[in-house]
Scaffold this active site. Structure first.
Site, short mmCIF file in Angstrom:
data_model
loop_
_atom_site.label_atom_id
_atom_site.label_comp_id
_atom_site.label_asym_id
_atom_site.label_seq_id
_atom_site.Cartn_x
_atom_site.Cartn_y
_atom_site.Cartn_z
N HIS A 268 0.86 -1.20 0.00
CA HIS A 268 0.00 0.00 0.00
C HIS A 268 0.89 1.25 0.00
CE1 HIS A 268 -3.45 2.47 0.52
NE2 HIS A 268 -3.79 2.20 1.76
N HIS A 307 -2.42 -2.18 -9.83
CA HIS A 307 -3.40 -1.54 -8.94
C HIS A 307 -4.67 -2.37 -8.96
CE1 HIS A 307 -5.86 1.56 -7.06
NE2 HIS A 307 -4.73 2.11 -6.69
N ASP A 363 2.84 5.46 -6.73
CA ASP A 363 4.10 5.31 -5.99
C ASP A 363 5.32 5.16 -6.87
OD1 ASP A 363 2.03 3.51 -3.86
OD2 ASP A 363 3.09 5.33 -3.28
C1 SDX Z 1 -1.43 2.14 -3.43
O1 SDX Z 1 -6.19 0.81 -3.32
C2 SDX Z 1 -5.68 1.96 -3.57
O2 SDX Z 1 -6.30 2.86 -4.08
C3 SDX Z 1 -4.25 2.13 -3.14
C4 SDX Z 1 -3.57 3.45 -3.51
C5 SDX Z 1 -4.18 4.61 -2.77
O3 SDX Z 1 -4.07 5.73 -3.27
O4 SDX Z 1 -4.68 4.41 -1.65
O5 SDX Z 1 -3.70 3.67 -4.90
C6 SDX Z 1 -2.09 3.45 -3.14
O6 SDX Z 1 -1.40 1.30 -2.56
C7 SDX Z 1 -0.88 1.89 -4.80
C8 SDX Z 1 -0.33 0.44 -4.97
C9 SDX Z 1 1.10 0.45 -4.39
N1 SDX Z 1 1.60 -0.94 -4.32
C10 SDX Z 1 2.55 -1.37 -5.17
O7 SDX Z 1 3.00 -0.70 -6.10
C11 SDX Z 1 3.03 -2.77 -4.86
C12 SDX Z 1 3.16 -3.56 -6.17
N2 SDX Z 1 1.79 -3.79 -6.69
C13 SDX Z 1 1.16 -5.00 -6.33
O8 SDX Z 1 1.58 -5.67 -5.22
C14 SDX Z 1 -0.30 -5.12 -6.74
O9 SDX Z 1 -0.41 -4.66 -8.03
C15 SDX Z 1 -1.33 -4.45 -5.86
C16 SDX Z 1 -1.20 -4.85 -4.44
C17 SDX Z 1 -1.22 -2.98 -5.96
C18 SDX Z 1 -2.71 -4.87 -6.40
O10 SDX Z 1 -2.82 -6.20 -6.16
P1 SDX Z 1 -4.11 -7.05 -6.62
O11 SDX Z 1 -5.15 -6.18 -7.21
O12 SDX Z 1 -4.48 -7.92 -5.49
O13 SDX Z 1 -3.55 -7.85 -7.83
P2 SDX Z 1 -2.89 -9.26 -7.70
O14 SDX Z 1 -1.82 -9.21 -6.63
O15 SDX Z 1 -3.97 -10.27 -7.61
O16 SDX Z 1 -2.13 -9.36 -9.11
C19 SDX Z 1 -2.81 -9.81 -10.27
C20 SDX Z 1 -1.73 -10.45 -11.11
C21 SDX Z 1 -0.95 -11.52 -10.35
O17 SDX Z 1 -0.40 -12.37 -11.32
P3 SDX Z 1 -1.19 -13.82 -11.60
O18 SDX Z 1 -1.39 -14.46 -10.25
O19 SDX Z 1 -2.47 -13.42 -12.27
O20 SDX Z 1 -0.25 -14.56 -12.51
O21 SDX Z 1 -0.74 -9.45 -11.46
C22 SDX Z 1 0.50 -9.77 -10.86
C23 SDX Z 1 0.21 -10.77 -9.74
O22 SDX Z 1 1.34 -11.61 -9.53
N3 SDX Z 1 1.04 -8.52 -10.32
C24 SDX Z 1 2.32 -8.18 -10.39
C25 SDX Z 1 2.37 -6.90 -9.81
N4 SDX Z 1 1.14 -6.53 -9.40
C26 SDX Z 1 0.32 -7.56 -9.72
N5 SDX Z 1 3.40 -8.81 -10.88
C27 SDX Z 1 4.57 -8.14 -10.78
N6 SDX Z 1 4.70 -6.90 -10.24
C28 SDX Z 1 3.62 -6.26 -9.76
N7 SDX Z 1 3.74 -5.03 -9.22
#
Ligand code: SDX
Length: 428
Positions: A268, A307, A363
């Protein structure tokens, strides 16, 4: 049969049910009528991490993830970033309308004259180890402030909720700056009420021996815009924490401490710090393909990408990317920007990221600006928390005044053991 409804047939009983469709949803409680016998509890919906569950109706922030749209009370984020100020946006989020000049002056006065914290809070921060993470200090001291303002427990009074909101918006920068000065072994700098919100924060961070700190106007403006961009984001993890904890009718300091704790997580608000650590780990453009391969294998994450809602470029990241160059012109270019741009270019051409609609989020670039401003990495999520405070408070206020809301208490699907007889340890 009304059009805005579903007709559901329960194949277990052959019965049909009509479920109203309202605002693109069905009421989960309507599922409870679907039973296989009179003593059946009835159906529930199962939705881990609430991926497809609306927990509230809201009028604060609108996001269209497919189109990359973000609006606060209907105003596009790009226009607010360009033309508004953080305190004006804070007023807008909390009141639903842009303030008149007089209303903004009054709101600004109320925030400015609540920036001091009790000296015991300063002593509390002194008690932390020199290397304590500032988010750990922030969430602890925000929670501790509930003991300095016992009147905050009167959450039924709108006037009292407003006063506590002033205190929290005003004091978050002071706590953040004190945490930073404690880490550096520097004396704390008291607020300067003649400076702007962002200018005073820079003053409390960086004032050294000069009689009067003068913020760099480009950095001051960039920080104010960054606060705007972080101000709210509908039902994200930390806003949900604010609402859930606040629904027990605890004071807003304790609820906001819970929201801060949620934001601390690397998935997050901790992602902006994790992006810089990731870029430092990659080190050079030649190492990007190997890093991308490991991310695709699930061995690492491309921090700052992806996201839950945005399946397009995060509009905030677009604004931040432009802002970065304005700050670099003023304070010097962050060398990591070239690595970040190349990483983005390669990722956005890669099938793995394209198929999963993974784009840079808020971010990905923000940490590069904070680092160029001279802020240490572990302070980045603290800056995010300062910006998000008016959003958390707006969500809290909306929850408390929504007659449909009660104490948050989700159900579960129990798959554990059935009843069994206790076995004394002598017989195990
Ligand atoms: C914020 O919710 C909000 O609005 C949050 C925010 C706010 O203003 O409050 O916008 C702020 O938290 C932004 C997000 C910051 N976090 C990161 O940058 C961390 C990296 N991102 C991820 O961990 C992920 O994308 C999330 C946590 C942000 C979202 O996760 P989801 O929606 O649960 O998606 P998921 O983990 O189920 O991923 C779906 C697929 C998966 O692959 P498969 O299982 O389908 O093969 O996408 C892949 C994930 O492995 N994936 C990534 C990835 N993000 C998702 N693979 C590599 N790198 C990534 N960053």
């Amino acid at each position: 049969m009304p059009n805005d409804s579903l007709t559901v047939t329960d194949n277990r009983t052959g019965k049909n049910y009509e479920l109203e469709v309202k605002n693109g949803t069905i009421s989960a409680m309507e599922l409870r009528q679907i039973k296989i016998s009179d003593d059946d509890f009835g159906l529930m919906s199962y939705d881990p991490a609430y991926k497809n569950t609306a927990s509230t109706e809201s009028r604060i922030t609108f996001i269209d993830g497919a189109k990359g749209i973000l609006r606060y009370r209907g105003y596009p984020i790009e226009q607010l970033a360009e033309q508004s100020s953080f305190l004006e946006v804070s007023y807008l989020l909390q009141n639903g309308e842009l303030p008149s000049r007089r209303q903004l002056e009054e709101f600004t006065h109320n925030i400015t004259y609540h920036t001091m914290v009790h000296e015991n809070i300063r002593e509390l921060i002194d008690a932390f180890r020199y290397d304590a993470h500032p988010m750990g200090i922030l969430l602890s001291t925000v929670g501790a402030m509930s003991t300095f303002y016992p009147d905050a427990r009167d959450i039924e009074s709108a006037e009292n909720r407003r006063l506590q909101s002033y205190r929290l918006i005003a004091k978050m920068p002071t706590l953040a700056a004190y945490a930073y000065r404690h880490r550096r072994g520097l004396p704390y700098v008291y607020p300067d009420n003649d400076l702007s919100y962002a200018g005073n924060f820079l003053n409390m961070l960086f004032c050294m021996t000069e009689r009067r700190y003068t913020p760099n106007p480009v950095v001051e403006k960039a920080l104010d815009v960054l606060f705007i961009l972080h101000a709210d984001h509908e039902q994200n993890c930390s806003a949900s924490a604010m609402r859930a904890v606040g629904s027990s009718h605890v004071d807003p300091f304790s609820s906001l401490a819970a929201a801060t704790a949620a934001l601390y997580g690397p998935l997050h608000g901790g992602a902006n710090e994790a992006v810089i650590r990731m870029l430092n780990e990659i080190g050079s453009k030649s190492k990007i393909p190997e890093f991308i391969r490991r991310a695709k294998e699930g061995e690492s994450r491309l921090m700052g990408f992806g996201h839950r809602v945005y399946k397009n470029y995060d509009p905030r990241a677009q604004v931040i990317k432009k802002l970065a160059y304005q700050v670099f012109d003023a304070v010097g270019k962050n060398p990591l920007i070239d690595l970040a741009l190349e990483l983005e270019r390669i990722a956005l051409e890669d099938e793995y990221f394209v198929k999963r609609k993974l784009y840079p989020n808020v971010d990905f670039y923000s940490g590069l600006i904070y680092q160029s401003m001279g802020l240490p990495m572990d302070l980045f999520p603290v800056i995010f928390a300062i910006g998000r405070t008016p959003g958390w408070l707006s969500q809290w206020e909306e929850m408390l005044t929504d007659p449909a809301q009660k104490i948050a208490r989700p159900r579960q699907v129990y798959l554990g053991e059935g009843e069994r007889k206790y076995v004394p340890v002598s017989e195990r």
